[in-house]
Design a protein around this motif. Structure first.
Motif, mmCIF file in Angstrom:
data_model
loop_
_atom_site.group_PDB
_atom_site.id
_atom_site.type_symbol
_atom_site.label_atom_id
_atom_site.label_comp_id
_atom_site.label_asym_id
_atom_site.label_seq_id
_atom_site.Cartn_x
_atom_site.Cartn_y
_atom_site.Cartn_z
ATOM 1 N N ASN A 65 0.853 -1.184 0.000
ATOM 2 C CA ASN A 65 0.000 0.000 0.000
ATOM 3 C C ASN A 65 0.893 1.239 0.000
ATOM 4 O OD1 ASN A 65 -1.757 2.078 0.467
ATOM 5 N ND2 ASN A 65 -2.652 1.226 2.327
ATOM 6 N N THR A 66 0.924 1.970 -1.114
ATOM 7 C CA THR A 66 1.768 3.163 -1.219
ATOM 8 C C THR A 66 0.950 4.448 -1.208
ATOM 9 O OG1 THR A 66 1.758 3.041 -3.648
ATOM 10 C CG2 THR A 66 3.540 1.908 -2.491
ATOM 11 N N THR A 67 -0.280 4.385 -0.711
ATOM 12 C CA THR A 67 -1.088 5.597 -0.607
ATOM 13 C C THR A 67 -0.355 6.631 0.254
ATOM 14 O OG1 THR A 67 -3.065 4.219 -0.713
ATOM 15 C CG2 THR A 67 -3.349 6.496 0.007
ATOM 16 N N GLY A 68 -0.164 7.801 -0.280
ATOM 17 C CA GLY A 68 0.561 8.826 0.456
ATOM 18 C C GLY A 68 2.053 8.796 0.248
ATOM 19 N N LEU A 69 2.564 7.864 -0.563
ATOM 20 C CA LEU A 69 3.999 7.823 -0.846
ATOM 21 C C LEU A 69 4.428 9.154 -1.459
ATOM 22 C CD1 LEU A 69 6.728 6.326 -1.170
ATOM 23 C CD2 LEU A 69 5.885 5.494 -3.377
ATOM 24 N N ASN A 70 5.360 9.825 -0.794
ATOM 25 C CA ASN A 70 5.774 11.150 -1.264
ATOM 26 C C ASN A 70 7.232 11.182 -1.689
ATOM 27 O OD1 ASN A 70 6.993 10.876 1.194
ATOM 28 N ND2 ASN A 70 6.100 12.701 2.131
ATOM 29 N N GLN A 71 7.778 10.006 -2.021
ATOM 30 C CA GLN A 71 9.166 9.930 -2.473
ATOM 31 C C GLN A 71 9.227 9.219 -3.824
ATOM 32 O OE1 GLN A 71 11.412 11.528 -1.006
ATOM 33 N NE2 GLN A 71 10.704 11.825 1.093
ATOM 34 N N PRO A 72 10.111 9.643 -4.711
ATOM 35 C CA PRO A 72 10.163 9.087 -6.070
ATOM 36 C C PRO A 72 10.911 7.769 -6.186
ATOM 37 C CG PRO A 72 11.765 10.844 -5.860
ATOM 38 C CD PRO A 72 11.005 10.819 -4.565
ATOM 39 N N VAL A 73 11.552 7.324 -5.109
ATOM 40 C CA VAL A 73 12.316 6.067 -5.147
ATOM 41 C C VAL A 73 11.799 5.149 -4.049
ATOM 42 C CG1 VAL A 73 14.590 4.984 -4.993
ATOM 43 C CG2 VAL A 73 14.364 7.273 -5.994
ATOM 44 N N VAL A 74 11.558 3.892 -4.395
ATOM 45 C CA VAL A 74 11.175 2.903 -3.390
ATOM 46 C C VAL A 74 12.279 1.850 -3.290
ATOM 47 C CG1 VAL A 74 9.852 1.437 -4.981
ATOM 48 C CG2 VAL A 74 9.341 1.391 -2.541
ATOM 49 N N ILE A 75 12.675 1.536 -2.065
ATOM 50 C CA ILE A 75 13.675 0.508 -1.782
ATOM 51 C C ILE A 75 12.948 -0.688 -1.185
ATOM 52 C CG2 ILE A 75 15.789 -0.074 -0.540
ATOM 53 C CD1 ILE A 75 16.198 2.183 -2.525
ATOM 54 N N MET A 76 13.221 -1.879 -1.717
ATOM 55 C CA MET A 76 12.548 -3.061 -1.203
ATOM 56 C C MET A 76 13.480 -4.263 -1.266
ATOM 57 S SD MET A 76 8.993 -4.845 -2.412
ATOM 58 C CE MET A 76 9.730 -5.714 -3.772
#
Length: 211
Positions: A65-76
């Motif tokens: 769930n990335t609702t509200g994600l405010n960064q352009p890069v995701v680390i997983m």
């Protein structure tokens, strides 16, 4: 004497309208996805992933769930392990990628097979598949979405039956799911840069992390 609204300069009216729009957007957005703040993850899987073998079948490990994600890069990082039998590592294989549910964009696919294991004597222990994705999801004040998410997809390429049980690569819930600003790590890429274990190298010259 009160100031009439129609007496305001057009430029000031435009600035006030823009400020109102931004304040409305801030009130609407949940406060998730800030730097180093893990995002919610739901896993649908047992340790040995389920699913029919074949390139025509796409399966789902889980949903982020990335609702509200405010960064352009995701680390997983997705933990995985190769099953171990008395005759050695079975010939099993899965292919993994992340897909954006808003734009349908996805990372490069990565195949985990028996060559992905640790060398002896450490084989069979958990390793991590790391993604550093400059994702295509809209972010910021112009993001109109009330809900967003990434899905972790995979294909089962090979299974093997051991003691009557059909097994393949085992995968679990991610160790780390977080958004970071663009340019935080050298390894960031628009294809997700999937890799095993995957050290993260800060661009500011700091020590490598999450190795």
């Amino acid at each position: 004497m009160a100031i009439q609204a129609n007496a305001l300069p057009p430029s000031l009216v435009a600035e006030l309208n823009e400020l109102k729009r931004r304040m409305t957007a801030l009130e609407r957005k949940p406060k998730l996805g800030s730097v180093n703040q893990p995002m919610p993850f739901s896993s649908y899987q047992s340790p040995s992933v389920e699913g029919t073998v074949g390139p025509e079948y796409t399966h789902t490990l889980g949903l982020i769930n990335t609702t509200g994600l405010n960064q352009p890069v995701v680390i997983m990082q997705v933990p995985f392990h190769l099953p171990w039998t008395s005759s050695g590592i079975p010939d099993v294989s899965v292919t993994v990628w992340i897909r954006d549910l808003i734009t349908d964009g996805k990372t490069r696919e990565f195949t985990i097979d028996k060559t992905s294991d640790f060398p002896p004597p450490d084989n069979g222990f958990t390793r991590r598949l790391t993604f550093s994705w400059i994702h295509p999801q809209p972010i910021g004040f112009d993001d109109p979405n009330e809900w967003k998410g990434f899905v972790i997809n995979y294909r089962v390429n090979k299974r093997q039956t051991v003691d009557g049980e059909s097994i393949t690569v085992g995968m679990g819930a991610p160790h780390l799911v977080t958004g970071v600003p663009l340019g935080t790590y050298v390894e960031e890429n628009t294809d997700g840069n999937p890799r095993i274990d995957g050290m993260l190298t800060p661009t500011d010259g700091g020590p490598a992390q999450w190795g």
